[in-house]
Write a protein that holds these residues in place. Structure first.
Motif, PDB file in Angstrom:
ATOM      1  N   LEU A   1      26.790 -24.488  44.471  1.00  0.00           N
ATOM      2  CA  LEU A   1      26.842 -23.233  43.730  1.00  0.00           C
ATOM      3  C   LEU A   1      26.381 -22.095  44.628  1.00  0.00           C
ATOM      4  O   LEU A   1      25.215 -22.040  45.029  1.00  0.00           O
ATOM      5  N   SER A   2      27.275 -21.175  44.925  1.00  0.00           N
ATOM      6  CA  SER A   2      26.930 -20.021  45.747  1.00  0.00           C
ATOM      7  C   SER A   2      26.280 -18.943  44.884  1.00  0.00           C
ATOM      8  O   SER A   2      26.928 -18.355  44.014  1.00  0.00           O
ATOM      9  N   LEU A   3      25.004 -18.677  45.128  1.00  0.00           N
ATOM     10  CA  LEU A   3      24.312 -17.635  44.361  1.00  0.00           C
ATOM     11  C   LEU A   3      24.871 -16.258  44.663  1.00  0.00           C
ATOM     12  O   LEU A   3      24.927 -15.394  43.781  1.00  0.00           O
ATOM     13  N   ARG A   4      25.268 -16.050  45.903  1.00  0.00           N
ATOM     14  CA  ARG A   4      25.887 -14.764  46.252  1.00  0.00           C
ATOM     15  C   ARG A   4      27.149 -14.549  45.428  1.00  0.00           C
ATOM     16  O   ARG A   4      27.367 -13.461  44.861  1.00  0.00           O
ATOM     17  N   ALA A   5      27.979 -15.586  45.335  1.00  0.00           N
ATOM     18  CA  ALA A   5      29.216 -15.470  44.553  1.00  0.00           C
ATOM     19  C   ALA A   5      28.916 -15.240  43.077  1.00  0.00           C
ATOM     20  O   ALA A   5      29.563 -14.417  42.424  1.00  0.00           O
ATOM     21  N   VAL A   6      27.939 -15.960  42.542  1.00  0.00           N
ATOM     22  CA  VAL A   6      27.579 -15.794  41.126  1.00  0.00           C
ATOM     23  C   VAL A   6      27.122 -14.367  40.852  1.00  0.00           C
ATOM     24  O   VAL A   6      27.538 -13.749  39.863  1.00  0.00           O
ATOM     25  N   ARG A   7      26.272 -13.822  41.719  1.00  0.00           N
ATOM     26  CA  ARG A   7      25.787 -12.452  41.514  1.00  0.00           C
ATOM     27  C   ARG A   7      26.943 -11.459  41.538  1.00  0.00           C
ATOM     28  O   ARG A   7      27.041 -10.583  40.665  1.00  0.00           O
ATOM     29  N   GLU A   8      27.838 -11.593  42.526  1.00  0.00           N
ATOM     30  CA  GLU A   8      28.949 -10.649  42.641  1.00  0.00           C
ATOM     31  C   GLU A   8      29.950 -10.805  41.502  1.00  0.00           C
ATOM     32  O   GLU A   8      30.527  -9.811  41.025  1.00  0.00           O
ATOM     33  N   MET A   9      30.172 -12.023  41.046  1.00  0.00           N
ATOM     34  CA  MET A   9      31.091 -12.246  39.929  1.00  0.00           C
ATOM     35  C   MET A   9      30.534 -11.647  38.645  1.00  0.00           C
ATOM     36  O   MET A   9      31.266 -11.038  37.853  1.00  0.00           O
ATOM     37  N   LEU A  10      29.228 -11.814  38.418  1.00  0.00           N
ATOM     38  CA  LEU A  10      28.603 -11.203  37.238  1.00  0.00           C
ATOM     39  C   LEU A  10      28.667  -9.679  37.325  1.00  0.00           C
ATOM     40  O   LEU A  10      28.878  -8.995  36.305  1.00  0.00           O
ATOM     41  N   ASP A  11      28.496  -9.135  38.534  1.00  0.00           N
ATOM     42  CA  ASP A  11      28.633  -7.693  38.726  1.00  0.00           C
ATOM     43  C   ASP A  11      30.005  -7.217  38.270  1.00  0.00           C
ATOM     44  O   ASP A  11      30.141  -6.173  37.621  1.00  0.00           O
ATOM     45  N   ARG A  12      31.023  -7.985  38.611  1.00  0.00           N
ATOM     46  CA  ARG A  12      32.391  -7.629  38.223  1.00  0.00           C
ATOM     47  C   ARG A  12      32.570  -7.638  36.708  1.00  0.00           C
ATOM     48  O   ARG A  12      33.434  -6.952  36.160  1.00  0.00           O
ATOM     49  N   LEU A  13      31.734  -8.421  36.035  1.00  0.00           N
ATOM     50  CA  LEU A  13      31.790  -8.501  34.568  1.00  0.00           C
ATOM     51  C   LEU A  13      30.827  -7.512  33.907  1.00  0.00           C
ATOM     52  O   LEU A  13      30.687  -7.503  32.683  1.00  0.00           O
ATOM     53  N   GLY A  14      30.164  -6.693  34.721  1.00  0.00           N
ATOM     54  CA  GLY A  14      29.252  -5.690  34.183  1.00  0.00           C
ATOM     55  C   GLY A  14      27.872  -6.223  33.856  1.00  0.00           C
ATOM     56  O   GLY A  14      27.129  -5.584  33.086  1.00  0.00           O
ATOM     57  N   VAL A  15      27.502  -7.364  34.438  1.00  0.00           N
ATOM     58  CA  VAL A  15      26.190  -7.961  34.186  1.00  0.00           C
ATOM     59  C   VAL A  15      25.371  -7.931  35.473  1.00  0.00           C
ATOM     60  O   VAL A  15      25.763  -8.534  36.477  1.00  0.00           O
ATOM     61  N   ALA A  16      24.258  -7.231  35.447  1.00  0.00           N
ATOM     62  CA  ALA A  16      23.361  -7.196  36.596  1.00  0.00           C
ATOM     63  C   ALA A  16      22.466  -8.425  36.566  1.00  0.00           C
ATOM     64  O   ALA A  16      21.849  -8.730  35.543  1.00  0.00           O
ATOM     65  N   LEU A  17      22.389  -9.121  37.676  1.00  0.00           N
ATOM     66  CA  LEU A  17      21.615 -10.357  37.725  1.00  0.00           C
ATOM     67  C   LEU A  17      20.115 -10.098  37.859  1.00  0.00           C
ATOM     68  O   LEU A  17      19.300 -10.815  37.273  1.00  0.00           O
ATOM     69  N   THR A  18      19.747  -9.073  38.616  1.00  0.00           N
ATOM     70  CA  THR A  18      18.324  -8.870  38.914  1.00  0.00           C
ATOM     71  C   THR A  18      17.439  -8.669  37.679  1.00  0.00           C
ATOM     72  O   THR A  18      16.308  -9.173  37.670  1.00  0.00           O
ATOM     73  N   PRO A  19      17.873  -7.971  36.615  1.00  0.00           N
ATOM     74  CA  PRO A  19      17.003  -7.858  35.437  1.00  0.00           C
ATOM     75  C   PRO A  19      16.696  -9.206  34.775  1.00  0.00           C
ATOM     76  O   PRO A  19      15.686  -9.341  34.096  1.00  0.00           O
ATOM     77  N   LEU A  20      17.587 -10.188  34.977  1.00  0.00           N
ATOM     78  CA  LEU A  20      17.364 -11.499  34.373  1.00  0.00           C
ATOM     79  C   LEU A  20      16.215 -12.237  35.058  1.00  0.00           C
ATOM     80  O   LEU A  20      15.630 -13.151  34.458  1.00  0.00           O
ATOM     81  N   TRP A  21      15.884 -11.851  36.294  1.00  0.00           N
ATOM     82  CA  TRP A  21      14.767 -12.503  36.985  1.00  0.00           C
ATOM     83  C   TRP A  21      13.478 -12.368  36.191  1.00  0.00           C
ATOM     84  O   TRP A  21      12.684 -13.281  36.108  1.00  0.00           O
ATOM     85  N   THR A  22      13.283 -11.198  35.606  1.00  0.00           N
ATOM     86  CA  THR A  22      12.027 -10.934  34.877  1.00  0.00           C
ATOM     87  C   THR A  22      12.003 -11.600  33.516  1.00  0.00           C
ATOM     88  O   THR A  22      10.948 -11.673  32.885  1.00  0.00           O
ATOM     89  N   ALA A  23      13.146 -12.123  33.071  1.00  0.00           N
ATOM     90  CA  ALA A  23      13.223 -12.714  31.732  1.00  0.00           C
ATOM     91  C   ALA A  23      12.384 -13.984  31.624  1.00  0.00           C
ATOM     92  O   ALA A  23      11.989 -14.400  30.540  1.00  0.00           O
ATOM     93  N   THR A  24      12.106 -14.619  32.770  1.00  0.00           N
ATOM     94  CA  THR A  24      11.344 -15.867  32.752  1.00  0.00           C
ATOM     95  C   THR A  24       9.857 -15.648  33.052  1.00  0.00           C
ATOM     96  O   THR A  24       9.082 -16.592  33.061  1.00  0.00           O
ATOM     97  N   GLU A  25       9.465 -14.409  33.326  1.00  0.00           N
ATOM     98  CA  GLU A  25       8.075 -14.126  33.686  1.00  0.00           C
ATOM     99  C   GLU A  25       7.213 -13.905  32.450  1.00  0.00           C
ATOM    100  O   GLU A  25       7.711 -13.557  31.388  1.00  0.00           O
TER     101      GLU A  25
END
Length: 211
Positions: free
Chosen positions: A187-211
């Motif tokens: 699983l390429s994390l770079r690809a996942v982040r960029e694909m979510l970007d294309r769908l209008g979903v920012a990945l970085t805010p989800l990092w804080t969801a588990t804190e």
């Protein structure tokens, strides 16, 4: 509104990649006939993407059939196919097959193709689909027959594409990787982040969801 990422795979390796990156997700395994799907698809790179897309659709169909999502849900699916000397190789599954493959590929290199598909489930139906295949070249150490036999006896290479992994015992037999190592793990994390970007979903805010 919260966003749910759903990993459409039973793979512990892919789950571990997301976990290490601090990405919250749920998991639901896909049930597809991989062998039948790739029968008429000879190109290894195309096979990998076709399998990933089939998994994503299978999981999204199960989700919509059994549990109506509360909010935006993004199904992430991936699958890998190893290309060696122009031929596609999936999981060996049997020890004798794994031994034969390793004896052929030792001291040489091949290409691991990992197809990625994300399906956006919005408003109770599939809305958008994005895809990307990430490839990396893997070079193998020129190991002896006895090392190969011992490796296969562990059972580790039987159910991974190409009969190898960068984790566990297999790491001792890899001479180098040219490309995204996470893609080789599945699983390429770079690809996942960029694909979510294309769908209008920012990945970085989800990092804080588990804190």
């Amino acid at each position: 509104m919260s966003v749910t990422l759903l990993l459409g795979s039973a793979s512990t390796s892919r789950a571990a990649i997301l976990t290490r990156a601090g990405i919250p997700f749920t998991q639901l395994a896909a049930d597809i006939d991989e062998a039948a799907l790739v029968t008429d698809v000879p190109e290894p790179r195309v096979q990998a993407q076709a399998l990933a897309t089939a998994k994503a659709h299978a999981v999204s169909n199960m989700l919509l059939r059994d549990t109506l999502p509360d909010g935006p849900t993004y199904i992430i699916a991936a699958d890998s196919v190893f290309e060696f000397e122009g031929h596609a190789y999936g999981k060996p599954q049997h020890p004798d097959v794994a031994i034969e493959r390793w004896r052929a590929q030792r001291g040489k290199a091949g290409i691991l193709h990992s197809g990625h598909t994300i399906i956006a489930v919005l408003g109770g139906r599939k809305q958008r689909i994005v895809q990307e295949t990430v490839s990396a070249t893997v070079a193998f150490a020129n190991v002896s027959d006895s090392v190969i036999d011992d490796y296969v006896a562990t059972g580790e290479p039987l159910f991974v594409a190409g009969g190898f992994t960068l984790e566990g015992h297999g790491a001792t037999m890899i001479a180098g990787v040219d490309g995204d190592p996470n893609a080789v793990l599945g699983l390429s994390l770079r690809a996942v982040r960029e694909m979510l970007d294309r769908l209008g979903v920012a990945l970085t805010p989800l990092w804080t969801a588990t804190e």
